[in-house]
Design an enzyme around this catalytic site. Sequence first.
Site, PDB file in Angstrom:
ATOM      1  N   ASP A  49     -41.526  48.083 -14.716  1.00  0.00           N
ATOM      2  CA  ASP A  49     -41.865  46.717 -14.337  1.00  0.00           C
ATOM      3  C   ASP A  49     -43.369  46.523 -14.361  1.00  0.00           C
ATOM      4  O   ASP A  49     -44.140  47.472 -14.560  1.00  0.00           O
ATOM      5  CB  ASP A  49     -41.296  46.373 -12.962  1.00  0.00           C
ATOM      6  CG  ASP A  49     -41.423  47.515 -11.957  1.00  0.00           C
ATOM      7  OD1 ASP A  49     -42.404  48.276 -12.050  1.00  0.00           O
ATOM      8  OD2 ASP A  49     -40.550  47.653 -11.089  1.00  0.00           O
ATOM      9  N   ASP A 102     -34.976  46.759   0.802  1.00  0.00           N
ATOM     10  CA  ASP A 102     -33.891  45.776   0.695  1.00  0.00           C
ATOM     11  C   ASP A 102     -32.902  46.123  -0.411  1.00  0.00           C
ATOM     12  O   ASP A 102     -32.061  45.312  -0.772  1.00  0.00           O
ATOM     13  CB  ASP A 102     -34.461  44.368   0.480  1.00  0.00           C
ATOM     14  CG  ASP A 102     -35.273  44.245  -0.815  1.00  0.00           C
ATOM     15  OD1 ASP A 102     -35.394  45.252  -1.549  1.00  0.00           O
ATOM     16  OD2 ASP A 102     -35.787  43.140  -1.076  1.00  0.00           O
ATOM     17  N   HIS A 153     -33.608  46.947  -3.617  1.00  0.00           N
ATOM     18  CA  HIS A 153     -33.929  46.648  -5.016  1.00  0.00           C
ATOM     19  C   HIS A 153     -34.294  47.922  -5.767  1.00  0.00           C
ATOM     20  O   HIS A 153     -34.811  48.881  -5.180  1.00  0.00           O
ATOM     21  CB  HIS A 153     -35.051  45.598  -5.124  1.00  0.00           C
ATOM     22  CG  HIS A 153     -36.413  46.080  -4.736  1.00  0.00           C
ATOM     23  ND1 HIS A 153     -37.044  45.695  -3.572  1.00  0.00           N
ATOM     24  CD2 HIS A 153     -37.294  46.902  -5.361  1.00  0.00           C
ATOM     25  CE1 HIS A 153     -38.231  46.247  -3.506  1.00  0.00           C
ATOM     26  NE2 HIS A 153     -38.408  46.995  -4.579  1.00  0.00           N
ATOM     27  N   GLU A 195     -34.424  42.098  -7.262  1.00  0.00           N
ATOM     28  CA  GLU A 195     -34.284  41.756  -5.856  1.00  0.00           C
ATOM     29  C   GLU A 195     -32.827  41.429  -5.505  1.00  0.00           C
ATOM     30  O   GLU A 195     -32.004  41.203  -6.398  1.00  0.00           O
ATOM     31  CB  GLU A 195     -35.179  40.562  -5.525  1.00  0.00           C
ATOM     32  CG  GLU A 195     -36.671  40.806  -5.759  1.00  0.00           C
ATOM     33  CD  GLU A 195     -37.321  41.647  -4.672  1.00  0.00           C
ATOM     34  OE1 GLU A 195     -36.616  42.443  -4.016  1.00  0.00           O
ATOM     35  OE2 GLU A 195     -38.544  41.513  -4.477  1.00  0.00           O
TER      36      GLU A 195
END
Length: 261
Positions: A67, A136, A138, A143
Amino acid sequence: METVILDDPAALGRVAADAVVALLERRPDAVLGLATGSSPLPVYEELVRRHEAGKVSFARARAFTLDEYVGLPEDHPERYRTVIEREFTSRVDLRADALHSPDGTAEDIPAACAAYEDAILAAGGVDLQILGIGSDGHIAFNEPGSSLASRTRIKTLTRQTRSDNARFFDDDVDAVPTHCLTQGLATIMAARHLVLLATGRGKAEAVHHLVEGPVSAMWPATILQHHPHVTVLLDPAAAGRLQLAPYYRETWASKPDWQGI
């Protein structure tokens, strides 16, 4: 999915490095997937150490990053390509032109994302992908709520992710970009071997869902349960919520030495 619990990050790094070295011994021109963040750093440190000792070469390998932030200038120290170069690739013999990353400065973002997908395909796909996991759930920057069939695209970062990453921006969450380019979940799932590392109590909830929870877009990493070759490397804190932790320890302790990960 193989879940391995070891006492410290350095031990996790050695196990992951073993897999990378074994791959390059079989295929010196292998394609590696590289992740940023804190979790993979012990892997890179161990690989640098082995390279300096003459035990592994990256001269024929190629690498793709997961990314990239959108909008950071090329000379920004937290641009992910810069981080990977600083922490790893500039310290081994990987050719500069063998490192590929999404173009977060592109004027035509959709075209840049499509070109990145094409480049991975043209390279023959990723042989071994190193991953971390967010608090979370990801992976890369997929996400919660991300499509399980997603490909490389632009994403808006959650406030939680930006808060987690603020430590790299002098603890200023407003300095963390709001957008990124990320390999999609389907892109990641196309890699032949996935090696995910997680350390610390802050990752325990996400790891619990990843390893023992149902597959859900609310916890994107859970899609890895559908991959045929996934290795999850954890320290005791990150494994703190796993119900089957004693079993995972037992299976690792009794695993044949020849099998690897």
